[in-house]
Design an enzyme around this catalytic site. Structure first.
Site, PDB file in Angstrom:
ATOM      1  N   PRO A 157       0.789  -1.217   0.000  1.00 46.46           N
ATOM      2  CA  PRO A 157       0.000   0.000   0.000  1.00 46.46           C
ATOM      3  C   PRO A 157       0.834   1.287   0.000  1.00 46.46           C
ATOM      4  CG  PRO A 157      -0.164  -1.142   2.116  1.00 46.46           C
ATOM      5  CD  PRO A 157       0.499  -2.075   1.159  1.00 46.46           C
ATOM      6  N   ASN A 158       0.309   2.251  -0.732  1.00 48.77           N
ATOM      7  CA  ASN A 158       0.853   3.616  -0.834  1.00 48.77           C
ATOM      8  C   ASN A 158       2.133   3.707  -1.675  1.00 48.77           C
ATOM      9  OD1 ASN A 158      -1.170   4.886   0.874  1.00 48.77           O
ATOM     10  ND2 ASN A 158      -0.244   3.700   2.524  1.00 48.77           N
ATOM     11  N   ARG A 171       4.973  10.986  -2.638  1.00 46.06           N
ATOM     12  CA  ARG A 171       4.743  10.701  -1.230  1.00 46.06           C
ATOM     13  C   ARG A 171       5.994  10.984  -0.399  1.00 46.06           C
ATOM     14  NH1 ARG A 171       4.867   4.517   0.996  1.00 46.06           N
ATOM     15  NH2 ARG A 171       4.118   5.010   3.067  1.00 46.06           N
ATOM     16  N   TYR A 219      11.231   9.083   0.920  1.00 44.21           N
ATOM     17  CA  TYR A 219      11.240   8.014  -0.091  1.00 44.21           C
ATOM     18  C   TYR A 219      11.897   8.412  -1.419  1.00 44.21           C
ATOM     19  CZ  TYR A 219       7.972   5.828   3.155  1.00 44.21           C
ATOM     20  OH  TYR A 219       7.398   5.285   4.274  1.00 44.21           O
ATOM     21  N   ASN A 238       8.088  -5.470  -0.966  1.00 47.37           N
ATOM     22  CA  ASN A 238       8.049  -4.332  -0.055  1.00 47.37           C
ATOM     23  C   ASN A 238       6.594  -4.242   0.390  1.00 47.37           C
ATOM     24  OD1 ASN A 238       7.930  -1.951   1.304  1.00 47.37           O
ATOM     25  ND2 ASN A 238       9.050  -0.743  -0.218  1.00 47.37           N
ATOM     26  N   ALA A 271       3.236  -0.627   4.860  1.00 48.31           N
ATOM     27  CA  ALA A 271       2.836  -0.681   6.271  1.00 48.31           C
ATOM     28  C   ALA A 271       2.383  -2.075   6.706  1.00 48.31           C
ATOM     29  CB  ALA A 271       1.735   0.345   6.541  1.00 48.31           C
ATOM     30  N   HIS A 313       4.394  -4.350   9.201  1.00 47.58           N
ATOM     31  CA  HIS A 313       4.434  -4.233  10.650  1.00 47.58           C
ATOM     32  C   HIS A 313       3.306  -4.975  11.355  1.00 47.58           C
ATOM     33  CE1 HIS A 313       7.403  -1.390   9.391  1.00 47.58           C
ATOM     34  NE2 HIS A 313       6.506  -0.602   8.814  1.00 47.58           N
ATOM     35  N   ASP A 325       2.034 -15.336   6.770  1.00 49.62           N
ATOM     36  CA  ASP A 325       1.667 -16.749   6.601  1.00 49.62           C
ATOM     37  C   ASP A 325       1.687 -17.160   5.128  1.00 49.62           C
ATOM     38  OD1 ASP A 325       1.420 -17.068   9.300  1.00 49.62           O
ATOM     39  OD2 ASP A 325      -0.767 -17.222   9.332  1.00 49.62           O
ATOM     40  N   GLU A 335      12.826  -9.307   1.547  1.00 50.28           N
ATOM     41  CA  GLU A 335      12.029  -8.149   1.968  1.00 50.28           C
ATOM     42  C   GLU A 335      12.846  -6.868   1.741  1.00 50.28           C
ATOM     43  OE1 GLU A 335      11.217  -8.495   6.145  1.00 50.28           O
ATOM     44  OE2 GLU A 335      10.371  -6.470   6.285  1.00 50.28           O
ATOM     45  N   HIS A 376      12.874  -2.507   2.067  1.00 53.92           N
ATOM     46  CA  HIS A 376      12.294  -1.224   2.480  1.00 53.92           C
ATOM     47  C   HIS A 376      13.185  -0.108   1.966  1.00 53.92           C
ATOM     48  CE1 HIS A 376       9.360  -3.222   4.849  1.00 53.92           C
ATOM     49  NE2 HIS A 376      10.311  -3.984   5.335  1.00 53.92           N
ATOM     50  N   ILE A 377      12.557   0.874   1.348  1.00 56.66           N
ATOM     51  CA  ILE A 377      13.297   1.990   0.756  1.00 56.66           C
ATOM     52  C   ILE A 377      13.947   2.831   1.861  1.00 56.66           C
ATOM     53  CG2 ILE A 377      13.025   4.114  -0.599  1.00 56.66           C
ATOM     54  CD1 ILE A 377      10.568   2.609  -1.950  1.00 56.66           C
ATOM     55  N   SER A 378      13.161   3.128   2.885  1.00 53.89           N
ATOM     56  CA  SER A 378      13.663   3.976   3.977  1.00 53.89           C
ATOM     57  C   SER A 378      14.320   3.103   5.053  1.00 53.89           C
ATOM     58  CB  SER A 378      12.507   4.769   4.589  1.00 53.89           C
ATOM     59  OG  SER A 378      11.585   3.886   5.215  1.00 53.89           O
ATOM     60  N   ARG A 416      13.247   5.345  12.141  1.00 51.37           N
ATOM     61  CA  ARG A 416      11.967   6.057  12.096  1.00 51.37           C
ATOM     62  C   ARG A 416      11.120   5.707  13.321  1.00 51.37           C
ATOM     63  NH1 ARG A 416       9.371   5.310   6.423  1.00 51.37           N
ATOM     64  NH2 ARG A 416       8.090   7.025   7.224  1.00 51.37           N
ATOM     65  N   ARG A 472       7.654   1.078  13.206  1.00 46.32           N
ATOM     66  CA  ARG A 472       8.277   0.586  11.965  1.00 46.32           C
ATOM     67  C   ARG A 472       9.485  -0.317  12.238  1.00 46.32           C
ATOM     68  NH1 ARG A 472       5.762   3.833   8.004  1.00 46.32           N
ATOM     69  NH2 ARG A 472       5.272   5.885   8.836  1.00 46.32           N
TER      70      ARG A 472
HETATM   71  C1  DQA Z   1       8.345   1.173   3.664  1.00 42.19           C
HETATM   72  C2  DQA Z   1       8.424   1.429   5.166  1.00 42.19           C
HETATM   73  C3  DQA Z   1       7.076   1.217   5.826  1.00 42.19           C
HETATM   74  O1  DQA Z   1       7.162   1.475   7.209  1.00 42.19           O
HETATM   75  C4  DQA Z   1       6.049   2.149   5.213  1.00 42.19           C
HETATM   76  O2  DQA Z   1       4.780   1.903   5.789  1.00 42.19           O
HETATM   77  C5  DQA Z   1       6.001   2.087   3.735  1.00 42.19           C
HETATM   78  C6  DQA Z   1       7.255   1.994   3.003  1.00 42.19           C
HETATM   79  C7  DQA Z   1       9.671   1.496   2.946  1.00 42.19           C
HETATM   80  O3  DQA Z   1       9.826   1.089   1.800  1.00 42.19           O
HETATM   81  O4  DQA Z   1      10.529   2.203   3.503  1.00 42.19           O
HETATM   82  O5  DQA Z   1       4.941   2.190   3.132  1.00 42.19           O
HETATM   83  O6  DQA Z   1       8.084  -0.208   3.448  1.00 42.19           O
END
Ligand code: DQA
Length: 145
Positions: free
Chosen positions: A10-11, A18, A23, A75, A78, A81, A88, A99, A101-103, A108, A112
């Site tokens: 998501p997002n 964003r 990011y 990725n 959210a 978390h 599963d 896995e 994560h960009i950030s 943070r 997270r």
């Molecule tokens: C994220 C980190 C997550 O905490 C956040 O909710 C995201 C992006 C990252 O790529 O840094 O949507 O997965």
């Protein structure tokens, strides 16, 4: 030729617009294009998807087993978390998952810092920007990197 699925949660469709201070300014299409370039260079096939819906992501993880993918880069946004359903789903398939994560989630907010997904992945790449996806692809495709 290896076939790798790349899933974004998501997002992440808002990448580039964003919170660019967190990011960056690249869009998800930019990320897809640069991964396709790398895939050509290293001789693998990728499929790149994004969904804002937990069930869609679970379905894609299951279907990838039937469609004989060799690995997954995810990725989960959210969902990382708190989604036991995605955790599963990853545990239910036999191909390896990385896995990304960009950030740097560890620098943070406290919520997270914990990933419910990490225990069922082969590894986690965090905080290296969108380069993390490329490193994940190299690690799944090139065993001798
Ligand atoms: C994220 C980190 C997550 O905490 C956040 O909710 C995201 C992006 C990252 O790529 O840094 O949507 O997965």
């Amino acid at each position: 030729m290896k076939k790798i699925l790349i899933l974004n949660g998501p997002n992440l469709n808002r990448l580039g617009k964003r919170e660019p201070h967190i990011y960056g300014s690249e869009t998800l299409d930019d990320v897809k294009n640069s991964l396709e370039l790398l895939a050509n260079q290293i001789g693998c096939k990728i499929d790149f998807k994004q969904s804002n819906h937990e069930g869609d992501i679970v379905d894609s993880i299951h279907n990838a087993e039937d469609e004989e993918y060799d690995g997954l880069i995810i990725n989960p946004g959210a969902f990382t978390h708190y989604s036991y359903a995605i955790r599963d789903a990853i545990a239910s398939v036999s191909y390896p998952t990385v896995e990304v994560h960009i950030s740097n989630v560890h620098a943070r907010e406290l919520f997270r810092h914990h990933s419910v997904v990490s225990p069922v992945t082969v590894g986690q790449i965090v905080g290296l920007g969108t380069k993390g996806y490329k490193l994940a692809l190299l690690s799944l495709v090139k065993e001798d990197i």
